[in-house]
Design a protein around this motif. Structure first.
Motif, PDB file in Angstrom:
ATOM      1  N   GLN A 106       0.816  -1.062  -0.084  1.00 14.90           N
ATOM      2  CA  GLN A 106      -0.044   0.100  -0.026  1.00 14.90           C
ATOM      3  C   GLN A 106       0.936   1.143  -0.031  1.00 14.90           C
ATOM      4  N   GLN A 154      -8.958  -3.124 -12.413  1.00 19.78           N
ATOM      5  CA  GLN A 154     -10.565  -2.958 -12.080  1.00 19.78           C
ATOM      6  C   GLN A 154     -10.572  -2.920 -10.466  1.00 19.78           C
ATOM      7  N   SER A 155      -9.442  -3.410  -9.748  1.00 20.82           N
ATOM      8  CA  SER A 155      -9.578  -3.374  -8.495  1.00 20.82           C
ATOM      9  C   SER A 155      -9.517  -2.184  -7.793  1.00 20.82           C
ATOM     10  N   THR A 156     -10.136  -1.699  -6.721  1.00 22.26           N
ATOM     11  CA  THR A 156     -10.185  -0.423  -5.986  1.00 22.26           C
ATOM     12  C   THR A 156      -9.273  -0.474  -4.712  1.00 22.26           C
ATOM     13  N   GLU A 157      -8.715  -1.738  -4.571  1.00 19.10           N
ATOM     14  CA  GLU A 157      -7.989  -1.964  -3.144  1.00 19.10           C
ATOM     15  C   GLU A 157      -6.985  -3.032  -3.565  1.00 19.10           C
TER      16      GLU A 157
END
Length: 230
Positions: A131, A188-191
């Motif tokens: 992250q 496409q993932s947001t996290e």
């Protein structure tokens, strides 16, 4: 800078002459600022304020004030903290504000401080690091396009791709590298989650290796040495 107040964290310090230290400081206001301080420098992971003066790259630091308690990192979290500081020290542009990275650094320290010692497969530790890397690399200008290759063509789900820093993904004839379907799902993932964290680890290792050059990370060497002793 003239009487410029800075808030942030020490990344690294070393002795300079008899009674001074050179301090590399990660500030909210100007990103990395280097200077000479004639007080005892702040410990790592300890929020501090100081004043910077000078026109050269090496400022004069004064009026140091440390606030609250430092983030106390233990075991694996401590090595992760060394890693964060080292890549910041080596890759941060000098005197350029990096507000998103600054916020991500504080968040990473908060999460590392409460990292469970029985973290299965080190998933939480890997998540914290990925992250942070995600935010840092994006703010440095290395955001990844997961939907187009380096030739401007759409990523194909069944094709394989090699990632070239500065260029992007290039199609591969052999089934090696990154599968297109995984790249599309990542885009496409947001996290960051368990489904894409391995892909990101591989991808960010390529980017960071390119940025860091041939000089190995000391924090990584310490980590490997520690793992061999346990």
């Amino acid at each position: 800078m003239r009487h410029q107040a800075l808030t942030g964290f020490a990344l690294h310090q070393r002795r300079y002459r008899e009674r001074s230290h050179i301090l590399h400081f990660f500030s909210l206001e100007f990103g990395r600022v280097d200077g000479v301080i004639r007080q005892t420098p702040p410990s790592l992971y300890h929020f501090a304020t100081l004043q910077a003066n000078g026109k050269s790259e090496l400022k004069n630091f004064s009026q140091l004030d440390v606030q609250g308690q430092p983030f106390y990192l233990q075991q694996k979290a401590l090595f992760a903290g060394f890693y964060l500081n080292e890549i910041l020290l080596r890759l941060l542009p000098l005197e350029e504000a990096m507000p998103a990275t600054y916020a991500a650094y504080i968040l990473a320290l908060e999460h590392l401080k409460i990292l469970a010692s029985d973290d299965p497969h080190d998933f939480q530790l890997k998540l914290i690091l990925r992250q942070f890397e995600h935010t840092f690399l994006n703010e440095l200008g290395y955001a990844v396009d997961y939907f187009q290759d380096s030739f401007g063509q759409a990523i194909q789900p069944e094709s394989y791709y090699q990632f070239i820093p500065q260029d992007g993904f290039q199609p591969q004839i052999t089934p090696q590298g990154f599968l297109g379907q995984d790249l599309i799902q990542m885009g496409q993932s947001t996290e960051i989650n368990s489904a894409n964290i391995t892909l990101l680890a591989k991808l960010y290792r390529i980017i960071l290796t390119e940025l860091l050059g041939n000089k190995p990370l000391k924090s990584r060497q310490l980590w490997v040495s520690q793992q061999q002793r346990t």
